[in-house]
Design a protein around this motif. Structure first.
Motif, mmCIF file in Angstrom:
data_model
loop_
_atom_site.group_PDB
_atom_site.id
_atom_site.type_symbol
_atom_site.label_atom_id
_atom_site.label_comp_id
_atom_site.label_asym_id
_atom_site.label_seq_id
_atom_site.Cartn_x
_atom_site.Cartn_y
_atom_site.Cartn_z
ATOM 1 N N LEU A 76 0.834 -1.204 0.000
ATOM 2 C CA LEU A 76 0.000 0.000 0.000
ATOM 3 C C LEU A 76 0.864 1.248 0.000
ATOM 4 C CD1 LEU A 76 -2.741 1.449 0.282
ATOM 5 C CD2 LEU A 76 -2.576 1.097 2.770
ATOM 6 N N GLN A 77 1.907 1.241 0.780
ATOM 7 C CA GLN A 77 2.810 2.399 0.794
ATOM 8 C C GLN A 77 3.422 2.625 -0.581
ATOM 9 O OE1 GLN A 77 5.654 1.686 3.879
ATOM 10 N NE2 GLN A 77 4.187 1.931 5.559
ATOM 11 N N LYS A 78 3.770 1.537 -1.275
ATOM 12 C CA LYS A 78 4.351 1.666 -2.606
ATOM 13 C C LYS A 78 3.346 2.282 -3.578
ATOM 14 C CE LYS A 78 6.924 0.884 -6.259
ATOM 15 N NZ LYS A 78 8.037 1.806 -6.594
ATOM 16 N N LEU A 117 -8.265 2.135 -5.946
ATOM 17 C CA LEU A 117 -7.362 1.011 -5.708
ATOM 18 C C LEU A 117 -6.734 1.110 -4.334
ATOM 19 C CD1 LEU A 117 -5.733 -1.445 -6.686
ATOM 20 C CD2 LEU A 117 -4.082 0.164 -7.650
ATOM 21 N N LEU A 118 -6.362 2.324 -3.927
ATOM 22 C CA LEU A 118 -5.745 2.487 -2.618
ATOM 23 C C LEU A 118 -6.721 2.153 -1.505
ATOM 24 C CD1 LEU A 118 -3.795 5.830 -3.238
ATOM 25 C CD2 LEU A 118 -2.935 3.487 -3.354
ATOM 26 N N ALA A 119 -8.000 2.495 -1.692
ATOM 27 C CA ALA A 119 -9.014 2.184 -0.678
ATOM 28 C C ALA A 119 -9.171 0.678 -0.504
ATOM 29 C CB ALA A 119 -10.349 2.813 -1.067
ATOM 30 N N LYS A 120 -9.167 -0.056 -1.591
ATOM 31 C CA LYS A 120 -9.298 -1.518 -1.508
ATOM 32 C C LYS A 120 -8.078 -2.143 -0.836
ATOM 33 C CE LYS A 120 -12.160 -1.776 -5.669
ATOM 34 N NZ LYS A 120 -12.250 -2.288 -7.060
ATOM 35 N N LEU A 121 -6.870 -1.672 -1.184
ATOM 36 C CA LEU A 121 -5.661 -2.213 -0.566
ATOM 37 C C LEU A 121 -5.641 -1.917 0.931
ATOM 38 C CD1 LEU A 121 -3.003 -1.246 -3.275
ATOM 39 C CD2 LEU A 121 -3.903 -3.523 -2.789
ATOM 40 N N ALA A 122 -6.057 -0.695 1.317
ATOM 41 C CA ALA A 122 -6.090 -0.326 2.738
ATOM 42 C C ALA A 122 -7.129 -1.142 3.485
ATOM 43 C CB ALA A 122 -6.354 1.166 2.886
ATOM 44 N N SER A 123 -8.263 -1.430 2.855
ATOM 45 C CA SER A 123 -9.304 -2.238 3.488
ATOM 46 C C SER A 123 -8.786 -3.648 3.789
ATOM 47 C CB SER A 123 -10.530 -2.303 2.584
ATOM 48 O OG SER A 123 -11.517 -3.143 3.144
ATOM 49 N N ALA A 183 -8.498 3.478 4.548
ATOM 50 C CA ALA A 183 -9.466 2.911 3.617
ATOM 51 C C ALA A 183 -10.660 3.853 3.453
ATOM 52 C CB ALA A 183 -9.921 1.545 4.106
ATOM 53 N N GLN A 184 -11.200 4.386 4.575
ATOM 54 C CA GLN A 184 -12.345 5.308 4.481
ATOM 55 C C GLN A 184 -11.937 6.617 3.801
ATOM 56 O OE1 GLN A 184 -15.423 4.572 5.162
ATOM 57 N NE2 GLN A 184 -15.019 2.555 6.148
ATOM 58 N N TYR A 185 -10.721 7.056 4.071
ATOM 59 C CA TYR A 185 -10.241 8.306 3.474
ATOM 60 C C TYR A 185 -10.168 8.211 1.954
ATOM 61 C CZ TYR A 185 -6.934 12.027 2.284
ATOM 62 O OH TYR A 185 -6.322 13.105 1.698
ATOM 63 N N TYR A 186 -9.533 7.173 1.457
ATOM 64 C CA TYR A 186 -9.379 7.052 0.003
ATOM 65 C C TYR A 186 -10.696 6.699 -0.673
ATOM 66 C CZ TYR A 186 -4.322 7.406 0.440
ATOM 67 O OH TYR A 186 -3.068 7.876 0.694
ATOM 68 N N GLN A 187 -11.577 5.991 0.034
ATOM 69 C CA GLN A 187 -12.896 5.723 -0.542
ATOM 70 C C GLN A 187 -13.719 7.004 -0.599
ATOM 71 O OE1 GLN A 187 -13.756 2.782 -1.887
ATOM 72 N NE2 GLN A 187 -15.604 3.821 -2.644
ATOM 73 N N ALA A 188 -13.534 7.879 0.400
ATOM 74 C CA ALA A 188 -14.226 9.171 0.369
ATOM 75 C C ALA A 188 -13.782 9.995 -0.824
ATOM 76 C CB ALA A 188 -13.965 9.930 1.667
#
Length: 994
Positions: A187-189, A199-205, A246-251
């Motif tokens: 996720l950091q990458k 995509l970032l929201a799914k990886l963070a979830s 996850a909530q941040y990037y989904q927002a």
């Protein structure tokens, strides 16, 4: 800015053990091999374990040592049953978390502990990477996944864990931690690469879900007193942190989709999770225990990271609320109505099998230490596999041989490609000089004619015959003198007859003459051969010297009537100007021309040759691959899984040869089709009328060509035969000259000795005659006086006996003055043999030279020349100094006593070497006849000696000549030596003596 801290697993510690003695004992007992052969291997394994114990938790070298030791343990398990019932070794390991020592005799426990340490080292290596760099970030991502795979292997293969760190729950918790951290790294990458927010929201979830599982497992183990509670705090912080992400990037994704109210609701949830993460991170203690493997700055780093994220969330929430209040006016839904964010796993456990198949790991592990030690079951399986390979290779080789045979038979039946030369102007090519013919001419070049060689042979033969004639003349002359002296002095001449002493010499002379006669016949045959082929030799020699072999060949072919006469620069042309090649012909009435048909046939032949060459290369590659194919390592690795399934494994392994089999099969099919096409095409070509005529003409040419080559081959063979014959003849005459020259020296020595002996005997006879004459005169005076007394008238006188005094006996000359005594024997020879060993003490009889008496074993021969015997003493004799004998009575002038060389040549009881070289002073070659002014001695009383002498002719076999040049010995002519002796008789004048 600091990076978020990561959890790493501590390493297990172990006690020292000894591999050497148990392994050697098993090698001796189970394999029946010498354990000392594997001392180095056992020591290497022992060193690997020692090095593994000191491996650092955060070093690539320590990781590689663990990798290698575990790989060698896998190989070891295939050969050595390490357990409580076989190879009994106690493995003691300390629990990684409770530090409690646990001991077992199972190799599986050793392997599980090594795998745990590999996972721990991988986690430490990943946690300490600099994830702000791409290389460090990739290494951390791979290492976390590899550690998860190692922990998974422990749970799948070691069901009954002897320690808490190897229990299923503990290992499962470690797997969750490693996967969660690997997901976080990925996720950091992606965040650093500014990927899409969805995509970032799914990886963070997914990371939040994994940290939730890890946190639950950590709490259970913390309650059991296994794991450190700080791990639970770190997991809680990261759970809230990743949930907020996850909530941040989904927002942000919802805002991009114009769902502004839902975006605000998610930011509110992200703010709440961020506040929880900050609160948990702030409660993290400033000091940490050593068992946690966490740094002292862990709390500060977590606090910094969570606060920064919370500030971003709050800033974005304020901005979204303002925009919604002034612009969008969308309703903000409740938190419970928000949809669950989808999960996208990016980290997975790497299986151990996949991990160890990498080239880097194989290089680290290295070759099997005990690869020389192959279990018997594996050897049997490998032998069965070799049989399967051999069957496959033999089958393919037979198919290739069959295909080649079919191709060769078809081309031989069609007489291809040779018959194409006829159609392409083969006669023109055939008129070129044959390479064998050119070679023959070059061989004859530089050789001189044979005339000089034959002249030299003739000179050598004359030399040999002349030497034999001189030997014959000397022996005849000596024998004649001896017999005439015997006739003159009768019984007083006690010298041994020459015929008994010269039998071997005469036999040698006769044998050598027969060998020379036989050689003369061979010389005549060689001379006839040279004269017969003289002109041919000259032609070939000249052609070879001037490099005109082709001209001679063309001339010979023209004489044979093959080549038409058309001169071009002095060289005949193969074809007349009216005749042309079929390549120049064409069909006027349409259809395919002859050149086109020939080109098509050639193309088919070329394609067939390519198929054959490719087929042979494929078969060669197949054999090489099969020869180098060794699946012993595969069998060892699958030793436990291939029981009763060897045939399936063999089929899988033999599939590697399928490509070679398919290529060979395809080549055979192509060849069959091409042969059919070639037969049809060439058959149509041969049906042409002009082709048939050209073929007949070429066959006639070939027949004549063969005759010419055969002729010159026969001439070349005759030349080689002459060379060999002349070399053998020269060798024969060279050896024969040496032999007859040695014979001549022996004859001269023999004659010289006989002369000395005769001179001594003659002096003795003359002295005896003088003494006997004086005694007769005294007896006559006594007789007359007695008669006078009887006639006297004086009565007082009476006849009285007068005793005549006996003359004193003749004294024997001193033997010390004989120069022939006390000579060392010469070496043995092929011509003379030693006396029989059954009579070692018998002395040869009078006047018989040593060695020559072998032809008369029944009769005792005379002693050696110069050695006095009892008969000689009884007959009386004087020293040679009182000898009145005139040596000039002989044709040759020689010393009275033989020279040293001659004395040693006839030493008693030893066979003298026949015809050995003698020094020149042993005889005289000043002349063959008496010198001018020679006056012979007084004639002997009585009738002259008989002029006819008979010589012995013993049947003694002799070699026909050195080197085997002459192979037949003709019988001696009756008038040979006798006739030569009658030609010149130096004592013929004795017939007129009175």
């Amino acid at each position: 800015m600091s990076q978020t801290p990561m959890i790493s697993c501590p390493l297990k510690q172990t006690h020292e053990i000894d591999w050497v003695y148990p392994l050697k004992t098993h090698v001796r007992q189970a394999y029946g091999d010498d354990p000392e052969r594997y001392t180095e291997e056992c020591n290497t394994l022992n060193r690997l374990r020692q090095d593994m114990r000191g491996a650092g938790k955060d070093s690539a070298a320590g990781r590689d040592l663990l990798y290698r030791y575990y790989g060698q343990l896998e190989f070891l398990d295939l050969r050595f049953p390490v357990d409580e019932n076989h190879i009994k070794i106690s493995f003691t390991w300390l629990d990684a978390f409770t530090h409690k020592p646990i001991s077992q005799y199972s190799l599986a426990y050793e392997k599980a502990s090594i795998i745990f340490n590999i996972s721990a080292v991988l986690s430490c290596h990943a946690a300490n990477q600099n994830r702000f760099e791409d290389a460090g970030l990739k290494t951390a991502y791979h290492s976390f996944q590899a550690a998860a795979g190692m922990f998974t292997y422990i749970n799948e293969n070691f069901l009954h864990a002897p320690s808490t760190d190897l229990s299923r729950d503990t290992v499962k918790t470690m797997i969750s931690i490693m996967l969660a951290q690997g997901q976080e790294v990925f996720l950091q990458k992606q965040i650093a690469d500014d990927k899409k927010v969805g995509l970032l929201a799914k990886l963070a979830s997914q990371a939040s879900y994994l940290y939730c599982q890890a946190s639950e497992g950590i709490q259970e183990n913390v309650q059991r007193g296994i794991l450190d509670k700080l791990w639970g705090q770190v997991a809680q912080v990261k759970y809230h942190y990743t949930s907020s992400l996850a909530q941040y990037y989904q927002a942000l994704a919802d805002d991009d989709a114009n769902a502004h109210g839902m975006a605000i609701a998610r930011l509110q949830v992200a703010e709440a999770d961020g506040r929880d993460a900050v609160r948990t991170a702030s409660a993290f203690p400033s000091s940490v225990s050593s068992n946690s493997n966490l740094g002292s700055d862990t709390g500060a780093s977590l606090t910094e990271t969570t606060k920064k994220h919370l500030a971003n969330v709050q800033e974005r929430l304020a901005s979204f609320n303002k925009d919604n209040d002034f612009i969008y006016h969308q309703t903000i839904p409740a938190e419970t109505t928000l949809s669950v964010i989808p999960k996208l796993p990016a980290a997975k456990a790497i299986p151990v099998s996949e991990l160890y198949q990498g080239q880097d790991i194989q290089r680290i592990i290295g070759p099997d230490i005990f690869q020389k030690l192959v279990p018997m079951s594996v050897t049997e399986s490998a032998s069965l596999y070799d049989e399967e390979k051999a069957k496959l290779v033999r089958a393919e080789a037979e198919n290739v041989e069959t295909a080649n045979g079919e191709m060769a038979a078809s081309l031989d039946y069609l007489k291809l490609p040779e018959s194409l030369n006829v159609l392409k102007g083969g006669m023109d090519q055939g008129t070129s000089v044959d390479e064998g013919f050119r070679t023959w001419c070059e061989e004859l070049a530089g050789h001189e004619p044979f005339a000089k060689a034959f002249e030299q042979l003739l000179a050598d033969k004359n030399h040999v015959n002349g030497t034999l004639d001189r030997c014959t003349k000397q022996l005849d002359m000596e024998e004649s003198i001896c017999e005439k002296m015997r006739s003159k002095y009768g019984a007083n001449w006690t010298q041994q007859p020459s015929s008994r002493l010269t039998s071997t010499l005469w036999s040698d002379i006769q044998s050598y003459r027969g060998a020379v006669d036989e050689a003369s016949n061979s010389d005549s045959q060689l001379l006839n051969t040279a004269r017969q082929h003289e002109s041919d030799f000259d032609e070939m020699r000249s052609a070879g010297e001037t490099d005109e072999a082709d001209i001679l060949y063309q001339r010979a072919m023209q004489k044979a009537g093959v080549i038409r006469s058309r001169a071009r620069n002095g060289v005949t042309s193969p074809t007349s100007p009216q005749e042309g090649s079929l390549l120049d012909e064409d069909y006027d009435e349409g259809g395919t021309s002859v050149p086109d048909q020939i080109a098509k046939v050639e193309d088919l032949l070329r394609r067939l040759n390519l198929i054959k060459r490719d087929r042979m290369q494929v078969l060669k590659d197949l054999k090489e691959k099969a020869q180098s194919d060794d699946i012993s390592s595969v069998l060892i690795l699958n030793k436990k899984s291939i029981v009763n399934h060897e045939s399936q494994l063999f089929e899988v392994e033999l599939e590697k040869y399928r490509s070679h089999q398919n290529r060979l099969l395809q080549g055979t099919h192509k060849q069959t089709a091409l042969l059919k096409e070639l037969t049809k095409t060439y058959g149509d070509l041969l049906l042409d009328r002009r082709v048939r005529s050209e073929k007949l003409r070429y066959e006639n040419f070939t027949r004549q060509h063969s005759q010419v080559v055969t002729k010159y081959k026969r001439i070349f063979q005759a030349f080689n035969g002459l060379i060999d014959g002349l070399m053998r003849a020269q060798s024969f005459y060279t050896e024969m000259k040496d032999t007859v020259e040695s014979l001549e020296k022996n004859v001269e020595t023999f004659v010289s000795n006989r002369r000395s002996e005769g001179a001594q005997l003659l002096g003795q006879i003359e002295r005896e005659k003088a003494s006997v004459g004086g005694r007769q005169a005294d007896r006559e005076r006594d007789r007359l006086r007695e008669l006078m007394e009887r006639m006297s008238m004086d009565p007082s006188s009476s006849p009285t006996k007068s005793t005549t005094p006996r003359p004193p006996p003749l004294t024997r000359p001193s033997q010390t003055s004989d120069p022939f005594l006390n000579r060392s024997p010469p070496p043995s020879s092929n011509y003379l043999s030693k006396p029989s060993s059954s009579t070692p003490n018998i002395t040869p009889s009078l006047h018989s030279p040593a060695g020559l008496h072998r032809n008369y074993p029944q009769q005792p021969g005379p002693p050696v020349y110069g050695e006095r015997t009892s008969e000689t003493v009884q007959a009386g004799g004087l020293p040679p100094n009182n000898d009145p004998y005139n040596p000039m009575v002989y044709p040759f002038q020689s010393p009275l006593s033989p020279p040293p060389a001659a004395q040693g040549a006839y030493y008693p009881n030893h066979a003298a070497p026949p015809h050995q070289p003698y020094p020149p002073q042993a005889y005289s070659q000043s002349g063959q006849y008496p010198h001018q002014g020679y006056i012979p001695p007084p004639p002997p009383p009585g009738p002259p000696p008989s002029s006819q002498m008979t010589f012995g002719n013993p049947d003694v076999s002799h070699p026909s000549g050195p080197g085997g040049y002459a192979h037949h010995q003709p019988p001696r002519q009756n008038g040979g030596p006798a006739a030569q002796r009658e030609q010149y008789d130096p004592w013929a004048g004795l017939n007129a003596w009175k």
